[in-house]
Design a protein around this motif. Sequence first.
Motif, PDB file in Angstrom:
ATOM      1  N   THR A  91       3.052 -25.251  -8.146  1.00  0.00           N
ATOM      2  CA  THR A  91       2.451 -24.165  -7.373  1.00  0.00           C
ATOM      3  C   THR A  91       3.082 -24.037  -5.988  1.00  0.00           C
ATOM      4  O   THR A  91       2.640 -23.212  -5.197  1.00  0.00           O
ATOM      5  N   ASN A  92       4.090 -24.857  -5.697  1.00  0.00           N
ATOM      6  CA  ASN A  92       4.700 -24.882  -4.365  1.00  0.00           C
ATOM      7  C   ASN A  92       3.621 -24.976  -3.289  1.00  0.00           C
ATOM      8  O   ASN A  92       3.485 -24.094  -2.419  1.00  0.00           O
ATOM      9  N   ALA A  93       2.867 -26.040  -3.327  1.00  0.00           N
ATOM     10  CA  ALA A  93       1.721 -26.199  -2.440  1.00  0.00           C
ATOM     11  C   ALA A  93       2.128 -26.187  -0.973  1.00  0.00           C
ATOM     12  O   ALA A  93       3.238 -26.583  -0.612  1.00  0.00           O
ATOM     13  N   GLY A  94       1.197 -25.745  -0.131  1.00  0.00           N
ATOM     14  CA  GLY A  94       1.465 -25.651   1.308  1.00  0.00           C
ATOM     15  C   GLY A  94       0.584 -26.614   2.075  1.00  0.00           C
ATOM     16  O   GLY A  94       0.774 -27.810   2.015  1.00  0.00           O
ATOM     17  N   GLY A  95      -0.382 -26.078   2.804  1.00  0.00           N
ATOM     18  CA  GLY A  95      -1.293 -26.916   3.573  1.00  0.00           C
ATOM     19  C   GLY A  95      -1.094 -26.737   5.054  1.00  0.00           C
ATOM     20  O   GLY A  95      -0.578 -25.712   5.514  1.00  0.00           O
ATOM     21  N   ASN A  96      -1.464 -27.770   5.807  1.00  0.00           N
ATOM     22  CA  ASN A  96      -1.611 -27.624   7.252  1.00  0.00           C
ATOM     23  C   ASN A  96      -0.339 -27.850   8.057  1.00  0.00           C
ATOM     24  O   ASN A  96      -0.285 -27.460   9.208  1.00  0.00           O
ATOM     25  N   ARG A  97       0.657 -28.524   7.511  1.00  0.00           N
ATOM     26  CA  ARG A  97       1.796 -28.887   8.363  1.00  0.00           C
ATOM     27  C   ARG A  97       3.109 -28.262   7.905  1.00  0.00           C
ATOM     28  O   ARG A  97       4.188 -28.790   8.151  1.00  0.00           O
ATOM     29  N   VAL A  98       2.980 -27.108   7.244  1.00  0.00           N
ATOM     30  CA  VAL A  98       4.158 -26.404   6.733  1.00  0.00           C
ATOM     31  C   VAL A  98       5.082 -25.979   7.872  1.00  0.00           C
ATOM     32  O   VAL A  98       6.309 -26.032   7.748  1.00  0.00           O
ATOM     33  N   LEU A  99       4.484 -25.591   8.970  1.00  0.00           N
ATOM     34  CA  LEU A  99       5.223 -25.206  10.170  1.00  0.00           C
ATOM     35  C   LEU A  99       6.290 -26.236  10.523  1.00  0.00           C
ATOM     36  O   LEU A  99       7.400 -25.901  10.934  1.00  0.00           O
ATOM     37  N   ARG A 100       5.925 -27.498  10.384  1.00  0.00           N
ATOM     38  CA  ARG A 100       6.808 -28.585  10.803  1.00  0.00           C
ATOM     39  C   ARG A 100       7.649 -29.129   9.645  1.00  0.00           C
ATOM     40  O   ARG A 100       8.823 -29.433   9.819  1.00  0.00           O
ATOM     41  N   TYR A 101       7.033 -29.257   8.455  1.00  0.00           N
ATOM     42  CA  TYR A 101       7.691 -29.980   7.357  1.00  0.00           C
ATOM     43  C   TYR A 101       8.042 -29.107   6.154  1.00  0.00           C
ATOM     44  O   TYR A 101       8.701 -29.570   5.242  1.00  0.00           O
ATOM     45  N   GLY A 102       7.549 -27.866   6.119  1.00  0.00           N
ATOM     46  CA  GLY A 102       7.831 -27.001   4.978  1.00  0.00           C
ATOM     47  C   GLY A 102       6.820 -27.155   3.853  1.00  0.00           C
ATOM     48  O   GLY A 102       5.934 -28.005   3.883  1.00  0.00           O
ATOM     49  N   MET A 103       6.977 -26.298   2.854  1.00  0.00           N
ATOM     50  CA  MET A 103       6.143 -26.317   1.652  1.00  0.00           C
ATOM     51  C   MET A 103       6.616 -27.460   0.752  1.00  0.00           C
ATOM     52  O   MET A 103       7.601 -28.135   1.036  1.00  0.00           O
ATOM     53  N   ALA A 104       5.946 -27.612  -0.395  1.00  0.00           N
ATOM     54  CA  ALA A 104       6.361 -28.616  -1.376  1.00  0.00           C
ATOM     55  C   ALA A 104       7.851 -28.475  -1.697  1.00  0.00           C
ATOM     56  O   ALA A 104       8.569 -29.467  -1.833  1.00  0.00           O
ATOM     57  N   ARG A 105       8.325 -27.238  -1.797  1.00  0.00           N
ATOM     58  CA  ARG A 105       9.742 -27.003  -2.133  1.00  0.00           C
ATOM     59  C   ARG A 105      10.684 -27.718  -1.168  1.00  0.00           C
ATOM     60  O   ARG A 105      11.687 -28.297  -1.593  1.00  0.00           O
ATOM     61  N   GLU A 106      10.354 -27.676   0.118  1.00  0.00           N
ATOM     62  CA  GLU A 106      11.239 -28.275   1.128  1.00  0.00           C
ATOM     63  C   GLU A 106      11.177 -29.794   1.106  1.00  0.00           C
ATOM     64  O   GLU A 106      11.986 -30.461   1.753  1.00  0.00           O
ATOM     65  N   LEU A 107      10.206 -30.349   0.411  1.00  0.00           N
ATOM     66  CA  LEU A 107      10.070 -31.805   0.344  1.00  0.00           C
ATOM     67  C   LEU A 107      10.607 -32.356  -0.972  1.00  0.00           C
ATOM     68  O   LEU A 107      10.417 -33.526  -1.289  1.00  0.00           O
ATOM     69  N   LEU A 108      11.253 -31.505  -1.757  1.00  0.00           N
ATOM     70  CA  LEU A 108      11.741 -31.900  -3.077  1.00  0.00           C
ATOM     71  C   LEU A 108      13.242 -32.152  -3.042  1.00  0.00           C
ATOM     72  O   LEU A 108      14.018 -31.293  -2.647  1.00  0.00           O
ATOM     73  N   LEU A 109      13.654 -33.340  -3.474  1.00  0.00           N
ATOM     74  CA  LEU A 109      15.082 -33.667  -3.536  1.00  0.00           C
ATOM     75  C   LEU A 109      15.611 -33.647  -4.966  1.00  0.00           C
ATOM     76  O   LEU A 109      16.740 -33.231  -5.214  1.00  0.00           O
ATOM     77  N   GLY A 110      14.819 -34.135  -5.905  1.00  0.00           N
ATOM     78  CA  GLY A 110      15.289 -34.220  -7.276  1.00  0.00           C
ATOM     79  C   GLY A 110      14.144 -33.992  -8.239  1.00  0.00           C
ATOM     80  O   GLY A 110      12.976 -34.151  -7.875  1.00  0.00           O
ATOM     81  N   LEU A 111      14.480 -33.646  -9.469  1.00  0.00           N
ATOM     82  CA  LEU A 111      13.429 -33.282 -10.417  1.00  0.00           C
ATOM     83  C   LEU A 111      13.846 -33.649 -11.833  1.00  0.00           C
ATOM     84  O   LEU A 111      15.019 -33.596 -12.188  1.00  0.00           O
ATOM     85  N   GLU A 112      12.844 -34.039 -12.620  1.00  0.00           N
ATOM     86  CA  GLU A 112      13.042 -34.117 -14.067  1.00  0.00           C
ATOM     87  C   GLU A 112      12.054 -33.159 -14.697  1.00  0.00           C
ATOM     88  O   GLU A 112      10.874 -33.137 -14.325  1.00  0.00           O
ATOM     89  N   VAL A 113      12.524 -32.390 -15.649  1.00  0.00           N
ATOM     90  CA  VAL A 113      11.691 -31.356 -16.227  1.00  0.00           C
ATOM     91  C   VAL A 113      12.010 -31.261 -17.715  1.00  0.00           C
ATOM     92  O   VAL A 113      13.138 -31.539 -18.135  1.00  0.00           O
ATOM     93  N   VAL A 114      11.001 -30.943 -18.516  1.00  0.00           N
ATOM     94  CA  VAL A 114      11.225 -30.733 -19.944  1.00  0.00           C
ATOM     95  C   VAL A 114      11.157 -29.232 -20.218  1.00  0.00           C
ATOM     96  O   VAL A 114      10.190 -28.568 -19.826  1.00  0.00           O
ATOM     97  N   LEU A 115      12.204 -28.714 -20.849  1.00  0.00           N
ATOM     98  CA  LEU A 115      12.273 -27.278 -21.134  1.00  0.00           C
ATOM     99  C   LEU A 115      11.452 -26.937 -22.379  1.00  0.00           C
ATOM    100  O   LEU A 115      10.984 -27.826 -23.110  1.00  0.00           O
ATOM    101  N   ALA A 116      11.324 -25.657 -22.642  1.00  0.00           N
ATOM    102  CA  ALA A 116      10.456 -25.184 -23.731  1.00  0.00           C
ATOM    103  C   ALA A 116      10.780 -25.842 -25.072  1.00  0.00           C
ATOM    104  O   ALA A 116       9.876 -26.184 -25.836  1.00  0.00           O
ATOM    105  N   ASP A 117      12.041 -26.050 -25.356  1.00  0.00           N
ATOM    106  CA  ASP A 117      12.417 -26.582 -26.674  1.00  0.00           C
ATOM    107  C   ASP A 117      12.462 -28.113 -26.687  1.00  0.00           C
ATOM    108  O   ASP A 117      12.922 -28.707 -27.661  1.00  0.00           O
ATOM    109  N   GLY A 118      12.005 -28.735 -25.622  1.00  0.00           N
ATOM    110  CA  GLY A 118      11.985 -30.193 -25.572  1.00  0.00           C
ATOM    111  C   GLY A 118      13.173 -30.817 -24.878  1.00  0.00           C
ATOM    112  O   GLY A 118      13.195 -32.030 -24.644  1.00  0.00           O
ATOM    113  N   THR A 119      14.164 -30.014 -24.523  1.00  0.00           N
ATOM    114  CA  THR A 119      15.322 -30.540 -23.785  1.00  0.00           C
ATOM    115  C   THR A 119      14.874 -31.161 -22.468  1.00  0.00           C
ATOM    116  O   THR A 119      14.102 -30.553 -21.731  1.00  0.00           O
ATOM    117  N   VAL A 120      15.372 -32.359 -22.189  1.00  0.00           N
ATOM    118  CA  VAL A 120      15.029 -33.018 -20.931  1.00  0.00           C
ATOM    119  C   VAL A 120      16.150 -32.783 -19.920  1.00  0.00           C
ATOM    120  O   VAL A 120      17.318 -33.059 -20.201  1.00  0.00           O
TER     121      VAL A 120
END
Lengths: 470, 470
Positions: free
Chosen positions: B151-180
């Motif tokens: 949901t790209n969460a925000g909150g109270n300190r986005v002004l200084r540190y950014g949304m969830a997106r700006e705090l993300l360096l790496g990700l693992e995700v499973v696609l619709a067909d099961g591909t990792v």
Amino acid sequence: MHSPDQTLFLQLLLADPGVGQVKVGEDIPERCLHDWMSSAPREHVLAWVRPQSTAEVSALLRLCHAHRVPVVPQGGLTGLAGGAQPLPGCVLLSLERMKAIEDLDPAAASITVQAGATMQQVQEAAREQGLFFALDLGGRGSCTIGGNLSTNAGGNRVLRYGMARELLLGLEVVLADGTVLTQLNKMLKNNTGYDLKQLFVGSEGTLGVITRAVLRLHPQPRSSCTALCALDNYEAVLRLLAHAREHLGAQLSAFEMMWPDFYERMTAGLPHLTQPLPPGHGAYVLIEAQGTQPEQDQAHFEQVLADALEAGTVQDVVVAQSESDTARLWAVRDASGEFRAVFWPHVGFDVSVPTGELGRFVEDLKARLRARWQEADTVFFGHVGDANVHIGVKVCEGEQPEAEVEDLVYGAVRDWRGSISAEHGIGTLKRAHLHCSRSPEELALMRTLKAAMDPRGILNPGKVLGGESL
Amino acid sequence: MHSPDQTLFLQLLLADPGVGQVKVGEDIPERCLHDWMSSAPREHVLAWVRPQSTAEVSALLRLCHAHRVPVVPQGGLTGLAGGAQPLPGCVLLSLERMKAIEDLDPAAASITVQAGATMQQVQEAAREQGLFFALDLGGRGSCTIGGNLSTNAGGNRVLRYGMARELLLGLEVVLADGTVLTQLNKMLKNNTGYDLKQLFVGSEGTLGVITRAVLRLHPQPRSSCTALCALDNYEAVLRLLAHAREHLGAQLSAFEMMWPDFYERMTAGLPHLTQPLPPGHGAYVLIEAQGTQPEQDQAHFEQVLADALEAGTVQDVVVAQSESDTARLWAVRDASGEFRAVFWPHVGFDVSVPTGELGRFVEDLKARLRARWQEADTVFFGHVGDANVHIGVKVCEGEQPEAEVEDLVYGAVRDWRGSISAEHGIGTLKRAHLHCSRSPEELALMRTLKAAMDPRGILNPGKVLGGESL
């Protein structure tokens, strides 16, 4: 010689008043045939087009899309990966006539600019209003915002302010078929579906052509403190980084390391440089903090470094006491642009390895190089706080076995789970090695996106994903 | 009653040892049938599955993909837009058993966690190492990192540190067909082709299921200063924001405004709250700065506010002198969670409008509401530094004409070129209004991406883009 299809396309292009200024044949200027690292013969270029508006970019892409003519977008031509290199049978799309600063909104701390505006233009416009555009790199006078975003440019203050991506609030982009996507968002928070602008950052013009952008501005720093530290080894560098993060916090704006092979060679070999600290140390770090309390920040900065000296983390330190001191210290680090004078020929690299492992990576890479080429020589320097190191490798006199050196270096980067391009991008020059940093699954998804968004493959084909069929 | 296809699918699912724990029928717990704002009958849910590993998530998606069974990913079920709401004939994929903290790397200033880890778990793990995970919001104890990123969460300190997106360096995700897709990147700089992880942030589980993430940590703040200011009007608020940006710089970590209709109602109506400043002012701002020099930061903070008082920007101010003072000031702002007690029923909104225009937007919206409903009452409060305002609207006693109120409010947001969702997302509850903030061209590209990445439409169908055919 043009094919009949190309001849027809050129007739239509030259007759179309809505695509911007068109030049063909001998009228195509020499300067658009090469960027910093690559070039192509004039015969490759069908036409050089300079639109003045988003509508003209859209009309041009519509025409190229209909005729399946490849389009190479060009900004300031300062790229280091061949992303703007002309391709056979292409139209060069120059954004150089779209350089307006359209809006500066102090309350939103944002600036809206056309893609052809230079980085320096934006920096100066912000400064006039007491604000700060934080993106900065050596090519600031020529590189353009469109190019900065397309390559997700980095530079010296990423640690504090992020890459180009983190400074982007809104974007206007023209898709392959000429569709204009306009979201000139000025708001820090906007969660309304997929954040489409992210797709165009770092994709080097292969998914769309950036025409306008809303950029985030920061408060103008009121103080700037700079020091050069000498340390024993990389372990000490990591301790200094932790210490600086803890005590300088958000003020820490640069943490640049020079390995001795860089520092000693540059300060000894380039006559315009002083040698602020004696040679013989294991590591040199340029550290910068930006704050808001000019009177107190310098004292605090000096105390932080004195503590590091007392703790034995740092062996020697020189703190800038004036603007000319600061310039003198930065000149050493910035000599990366001039080190061809003392270290040439060489093969250059821009890679990342996680900060904690970077020191061991450097030692491992040196060992691998010397195992293969006994005479191998290197220089290492970079943005250690960002995990980014630049490398020069010279394995013999005269012409370097470039492909072999690249295979060895990128293989080492792969083994250390690093990135083969930290801030320069992939373009044409690194695409053959992209698999060292991205998995087959990732490459497959990139191709899926490319095929979905540019089904005719007209947008900067052969860049980034060029090695593979679409 | 299940269809024959569903019966076959359930047989296969229950027989598959590789998908994690499966519950069906009456064994499906009540708690997974609703999130914060929506619910669905148990009959809608084919099965509730709790994998323990990425491999199990992959196996589950492969099976659902083969049988075209819709999958609804669920985290902490604290969402405010219905993104985790069960759909007819769906499998609920709960990440609650995948909550490990896998790695904390101080040199990289990163933490690697499974998607089901709660925000608070991550905050505490960072704090133990002297580091700081900056994302923070009221649901910290229950909300999960997977949900925060989706949901790209925000909150109270986005002004200084950014949304969830700006705090993300790496990700693992499973696609619709099961591909990792695994890119557990720890490096600030990594420009190797398309930045795929951006696609999964804020897309609410419609493009892939997040299983692991590498998050960016910051230095633990060593000082925190808080004050509540009373001002005459929104123009003064903008002057205070500019003043705070200039003199607090990167230390400015929150700039929260309460309009009088919020401040006066909460402090008068909620017995556990004090009234730190008297009523009758035009605006109230809670301001927070985080620094690294405990001794000096408080004095500087007080001087910055004293200057604002002397300049007439601020009419009255109370500066916290202790942790309990700080808690007391924040309690007023945080009463947003409890204001149902004094302002109910109402229709709630989470919107953005560019900071410079937010004051005029609020006045315009009030006028529009009162022109339509003479008795319309409102509360306004929010993260003004982020352009984000939360709104409560009550137009009559008893049940509110919700759809009509939404049409009016979202219409006003559209006219002011704002965002209909600042930090909560679209889910099911706002999808009908998405067109107020995104153009037909943007919506078309979102559908193109959805179709390319989830051609069978099994991933959280009907969320975000639910109003339209794929």
